[in-house]
Enzyme design. Structure first.
Site, PDB file in Angstrom:
ATOM      1  N   GLU A  28       4.297  -6.601   1.790  1.00  0.00           N
ATOM      2  CA  GLU A  28       3.860  -7.034   0.452  1.00  0.00           C
ATOM      3  C   GLU A  28       3.700  -5.861  -0.501  1.00  0.00           C
ATOM      4  O   GLU A  28       2.588  -5.599  -0.976  1.00  0.00           O
ATOM      5  CB  GLU A  28       2.488  -7.711   0.552  1.00  0.00           C
ATOM      6  CG  GLU A  28       2.504  -9.121   1.014  1.00  0.00           C
ATOM      7  CD  GLU A  28       1.074  -9.664   1.194  1.00  0.00           C
ATOM      8  OE1 GLU A  28       0.948 -10.877   1.269  1.00  0.00           O
ATOM      9  OE2 GLU A  28       0.114  -8.877   1.260  1.00  0.00           O
ATOM     10  N   PRO A  29       4.757  -5.139  -0.821  1.00  0.00           N
ATOM     11  CA  PRO A  29       4.600  -4.022  -1.757  1.00  0.00           C
ATOM     12  C   PRO A  29       4.359  -4.514  -3.177  1.00  0.00           C
ATOM     13  O   PRO A  29       4.936  -5.521  -3.600  1.00  0.00           O
ATOM     14  CB  PRO A  29       5.935  -3.285  -1.656  1.00  0.00           C
ATOM     15  CG  PRO A  29       6.911  -4.306  -1.183  1.00  0.00           C
ATOM     16  CD  PRO A  29       6.147  -5.330  -0.383  1.00  0.00           C
ATOM     17  N   GLY A  30       3.479  -3.860  -3.885  1.00  0.00           N
ATOM     18  CA  GLY A  30       3.255  -4.163  -5.300  1.00  0.00           C
ATOM     19  C   GLY A  30       3.576  -2.915  -6.096  1.00  0.00           C
ATOM     20  O   GLY A  30       4.643  -2.764  -6.683  1.00  0.00           O
ATOM     21  N   ARG A  31       2.630  -1.985  -6.043  1.00  0.00           N
ATOM     22  CA  ARG A  31       2.741  -0.717  -6.760  1.00  0.00           C
ATOM     23  C   ARG A  31       4.101  -0.028  -6.564  1.00  0.00           C
ATOM     24  O   ARG A  31       4.714   0.425  -7.530  1.00  0.00           O
ATOM     25  CB  ARG A  31       1.637   0.208  -6.239  1.00  0.00           C
ATOM     26  CG  ARG A  31       1.512   1.531  -6.952  1.00  0.00           C
ATOM     27  CD  ARG A  31       0.555   2.453  -6.180  1.00  0.00           C
ATOM     28  NE  ARG A  31      -0.640   1.781  -5.731  1.00  0.00           N
ATOM     29  CZ  ARG A  31      -1.769   1.706  -6.427  1.00  0.00           C
ATOM     30  NH1 ARG A  31      -1.857   2.299  -7.589  1.00  0.00           N
ATOM     31  NH2 ARG A  31      -2.814   1.060  -5.953  1.00  0.00           N
ATOM     32  N   TYR A  67     -11.048   4.612 -11.005  1.00  0.00           N
ATOM     33  CA  TYR A  67     -11.118   5.378  -9.753  1.00  0.00           C
ATOM     34  C   TYR A  67     -10.460   6.748  -9.850  1.00  0.00           C
ATOM     35  O   TYR A  67      -9.760   7.166  -8.931  1.00  0.00           O
ATOM     36  CB  TYR A  67     -10.622   4.591  -8.533  1.00  0.00           C
ATOM     37  CG  TYR A  67      -9.489   3.607  -8.738  1.00  0.00           C
ATOM     38  CD1 TYR A  67      -8.194   4.027  -9.006  1.00  0.00           C
ATOM     39  CD2 TYR A  67      -9.719   2.234  -8.611  1.00  0.00           C
ATOM     40  CE1 TYR A  67      -7.169   3.119  -9.142  1.00  0.00           C
ATOM     41  CE2 TYR A  67      -8.690   1.313  -8.754  1.00  0.00           C
ATOM     42  CZ  TYR A  67      -7.427   1.770  -9.021  1.00  0.00           C
ATOM     43  OH  TYR A  67      -6.417   0.871  -9.172  1.00  0.00           O
ATOM     44  N   ARG A 110      -7.142   2.759 -14.847  1.00  0.00           N
ATOM     45  CA  ARG A 110      -7.210   3.429 -13.548  1.00  0.00           C
ATOM     46  C   ARG A 110      -7.895   4.798 -13.572  1.00  0.00           C
ATOM     47  O   ARG A 110      -8.669   5.103 -12.663  1.00  0.00           O
ATOM     48  CB  ARG A 110      -5.822   3.503 -12.907  1.00  0.00           C
ATOM     49  CG  ARG A 110      -5.258   2.098 -12.589  1.00  0.00           C
ATOM     50  CD  ARG A 110      -3.950   2.138 -11.826  1.00  0.00           C
ATOM     51  NE  ARG A 110      -4.107   2.697 -10.502  1.00  0.00           N
ATOM     52  CZ  ARG A 110      -3.763   3.918 -10.164  1.00  0.00           C
ATOM     53  NH1 ARG A 110      -3.191   4.716 -11.036  1.00  0.00           N
ATOM     54  NH2 ARG A 110      -3.965   4.346  -8.940  1.00  0.00           N
ATOM     55  N   CYS A 163     -14.963   3.178 -26.485  1.00  0.00           N
ATOM     56  CA  CYS A 163     -16.287   3.811 -26.534  1.00  0.00           C
ATOM     57  C   CYS A 163     -16.869   3.992 -25.147  1.00  0.00           C
ATOM     58  O   CYS A 163     -17.853   3.342 -24.782  1.00  0.00           O
ATOM     59  CB  CYS A 163     -17.212   2.972 -27.396  1.00  0.00           C
ATOM     60  SG  CYS A 163     -16.573   2.772 -29.038  1.00  0.00           S
ATOM     61  N   TYR A 180      -0.482  -1.992 -12.259  1.00  0.00           N
ATOM     62  CA  TYR A 180      -1.913  -2.073 -12.547  1.00  0.00           C
ATOM     63  C   TYR A 180      -2.293  -1.467 -13.904  1.00  0.00           C
ATOM     64  O   TYR A 180      -3.429  -1.040 -14.096  1.00  0.00           O
ATOM     65  CB  TYR A 180      -2.735  -1.425 -11.410  1.00  0.00           C
ATOM     66  CG  TYR A 180      -2.399  -2.012 -10.051  1.00  0.00           C
ATOM     67  CD1 TYR A 180      -2.780  -3.309  -9.737  1.00  0.00           C
ATOM     68  CD2 TYR A 180      -1.677  -1.285  -9.107  1.00  0.00           C
ATOM     69  CE1 TYR A 180      -2.454  -3.866  -8.505  1.00  0.00           C
ATOM     70  CE2 TYR A 180      -1.351  -1.839  -7.869  1.00  0.00           C
ATOM     71  CZ  TYR A 180      -1.743  -3.120  -7.579  1.00  0.00           C
ATOM     72  OH  TYR A 180      -1.414  -3.678  -6.362  1.00  0.00           O
ATOM     73  N   GLY A 222       0.782  -1.234   0.000  1.00  0.00           N
ATOM     74  CA  GLY A 222       0.000   0.000   0.000  1.00  0.00           C
ATOM     75  C   GLY A 222       0.810   1.279   0.000  1.00  0.00           C
ATOM     76  O   GLY A 222       0.244   2.361   0.101  1.00  0.00           O
TER      77      GLY A 222
HETATM   78  C1  LIG Z   1      -3.002  -5.337  -3.527  1.00  0.00           C
HETATM   79  C2  LIG Z   1      -2.370  -5.986  -2.373  1.00  0.00           C
HETATM   80  C3  LIG Z   1      -1.047  -5.697  -2.033  1.00  0.00           C
HETATM   81  C4  LIG Z   1      -0.220  -4.685  -2.769  1.00  0.00           C
HETATM   82  O1  LIG Z   1      -0.733  -3.408  -2.701  1.00  0.00           O
HETATM   83  P1  LIG Z   1       0.104  -2.195  -3.349  1.00  0.00           P
HETATM   84  O2  LIG Z   1      -0.745  -1.019  -3.110  1.00  0.00           O
HETATM   85  O3  LIG Z   1       0.253  -2.496  -4.800  1.00  0.00           O
HETATM   86  O4  LIG Z   1       1.406  -2.138  -2.648  1.00  0.00           O
HETATM   87  C5  LIG Z   1      -0.483  -6.386  -0.987  1.00  0.00           C
HETATM   88  N1  LIG Z   1      -1.186  -7.313  -0.294  1.00  0.00           N
HETATM   89  C6  LIG Z   1      -2.456  -7.621  -0.594  1.00  0.00           C
HETATM   90  C7  LIG Z   1      -3.151  -8.670   0.168  1.00  0.00           C
HETATM   91  C8  LIG Z   1      -3.096  -6.966  -1.631  1.00  0.00           C
HETATM   92  O5  LIG Z   1      -4.360  -7.262  -1.910  1.00  0.00           O
END
Ligand SMILES: *Cc1c(COP(=O)(O)O)cnc(C)c1O
Length: 432
Positions: free
Chosen positions: A285-288, A329, A325, A356, A385, A243
């Site tokens: 758990e970083p993604g973004r 949102y 995105r 469209c 994303y 997050g």
């Molecule tokens: C989406 C998600 C993440 C990653 O969130 P980011 O905002 O991309 O860092 C980590 N853990 C869980 C369970 C998620 O659903």
């Protein structure tokens, strides 16, 4: 946004983006391996090497491709998957099974079987039937599965309500409620086919403030204490989710990872010392935050529509199909004309997609040099994303993805062909 130019062109990781657009076509996603690895290095230095017994799991939903998973594996990071498709991608990338963690609020029996067959390291429980389901599958396969419970810490976050997940009324997580969570914990402790390790939370996404994370850590630590008191059971692992916010436009002021992880770890370490508790493993758990800023999208400008006194629309050869995105949102982006990167702004335009839908607007009111058909529009920070949420709406092909590394560029996902778009379609006998 900061960027480099050469001969008037936007450079990305040592590559001329206009040349990339020519060579690989548009729309095109361009990911810099160098920049992804810089983010990973920051995590290594300020988290993994700084603290004992901590791990990083990349949330693969942000960008799940074979090449990306190789980059993550090289870092020694773990991987978070939430579906059979993400797990399959990990299997095909030969990602070490023990380093895979499976999330998901509605895992199917087939997905759980697949995860247990592959031997994933953790399954994170997010529904009330899951312990029994996993136990039954594990028994049949003579396995013991390491599990955590995803809890809803009931914290409110400062982000768009569509991407906040930690509040009580959420489809994610198990409420911290005597009547709901505690019977689950008891069941997990008593079930020999599962090894109950601890708790997981993920409070939301694109956060610039550490308040919600810290509040949730406090709640998780309270639970650790309660579980010890109630069940004489020692929690061995806590997962604090992802997050962490990124810069999409200059209005975003992201913080370093340590702004989140240092105070979270301080809280954990103080708790363990006070309570004479062994430090549980801590996972984030970083993604973004690992991939967003490392990726850009390249589109070719086509139709230009000036509505006198109103607005000038410049259309790109993609849009919500490769970046949903803004429509989903109200996410904001910025960009430049990659082939006029040195030229001053001359007009205010709205960059619109070709799908469209009237919400298919990529950037509203952006100042650019005079826009002409054939110009290349580069959108910044599309690494997370974008590709992973791409669709075939309007039967537009999913764009190609290129990985760059200090002047080198190679295709890591080929552009979808028109045949591939309809390859699974059939005409039933009664229509022939
Ligand atoms: C989406 C998600 C993440 C990653 O969130 P980011 O905002 O991309 O860092 C980590 N853990 C869980 C369970 C998620 O659903």
């Amino acid at each position: 946004m900061d960027f480099e130019t050469k001969n008037g062109h936007l450079m990305w990781d040592g590559c001329d983006t206009v040349a990339l657009a020519q060579e690989f076509g548009t729309p095109l996603y361009v990911f810099s391996q160098t920049m992804i690895e810089e983010k990973c290095q920051e995590l290594q230095r300020d988290f993994v090497e700084k603290y004992d017994n901590v791990r990083v799991a990349f949330a693969s939903k942000a960008f799940s491709t074979l090449a990306m998973l190789k980059i993550i594996e090289k870092q020694g990071f773990s991987l978070d998957v939430v579906s059979d498709g993400e797990l399959y991608t990990a299997v095909k990338a030969e990602f070490p099974a023990a380093h895979i963690e499976m999330n998901g609020n509605n895992k199917s029996i087939e997905e759980l079987e697949m995860a247990i067959d592959y031997g994933v390291g953790r399954i994170i429980i997010d529904s009330l039937q899951e312990v029994a389901l996993i136990a039954a599958i594990a028994k049949e396969k003579q396995r013991v599965v390491d599990i955590l419970f995803r809890i809803t810490p009931e914290v409110n976050v400062q982000t768009h309500s569509f991407i906040s997940t930690g509040q009580k009324d959420s489809k994610f997580g198990i409420p911290i409620d005597e009547a709901i969570l505690f019977p689950q914990i008891k069941q997990a402790i008593e079930t020999p086919e599962v090894n109950f390790l601890g708790f997981h939370f993920h409070v939301g996404s694109q956060l610039f403030d550490n308040e919600a994370h810290l509040a949730a850590v406090g709640i998780a630590l309270d639970l650790v204490r309660l579980v010890k008191e109630r069940f004489d059971y020692t929690i061995k692992e806590l997962n604090f989710g992802g997050g962490f916010g990124v810069r999409y436009t200059d209005a975003d002021q992201p913080k370093p990872f340590s702004y989140f992880t240092d105070p979270m770890m301080a809280q954990v370490l103080a708790f363990c010392e006070e309570e004479q508790f062994p430090q549980p493993a801590i996972v984030i758990e970083p993604g973004r935050s690992i991939v967003a800023e490392a990726g850009i999208s390249l589109h070719k400008i086509g139709a230009i529509k000036e509505l006198p006194g109103l607005r000038k629309y410049v259309s790109i050869d993609g849009g919500m199909t490769d970046n949903i995105r803004p429509g989903l949102y109200e996410a904001e982006y910025t960009g430049i004309l990659a082939n006029k990167a040195d030229q001053p702004a001359a007009e205010t335009v709205t960059v619109s997609g070709k799908a469209c839908e009237s919400t298919d607007i990529l950037v509203k009111d952006i100042e650019l040099p005079t826009v002409e058909a054939g110009d290349i529009f580069a959108t910044f920070s599309t690494g997370a994303y974008g590709y992973s949420m791409a669709s075939n709406y309007n039967k537009l092909a999913i764009p190609a993805v290129v990985l760059t590394n200090d002047g080198q560029a190679e295709c890591i996902v080929k552009r979808q062909t028109l045949d591939q778009i309809i390859q699974n379609e059939e005409i039933p006998s009664f229509l022939k």
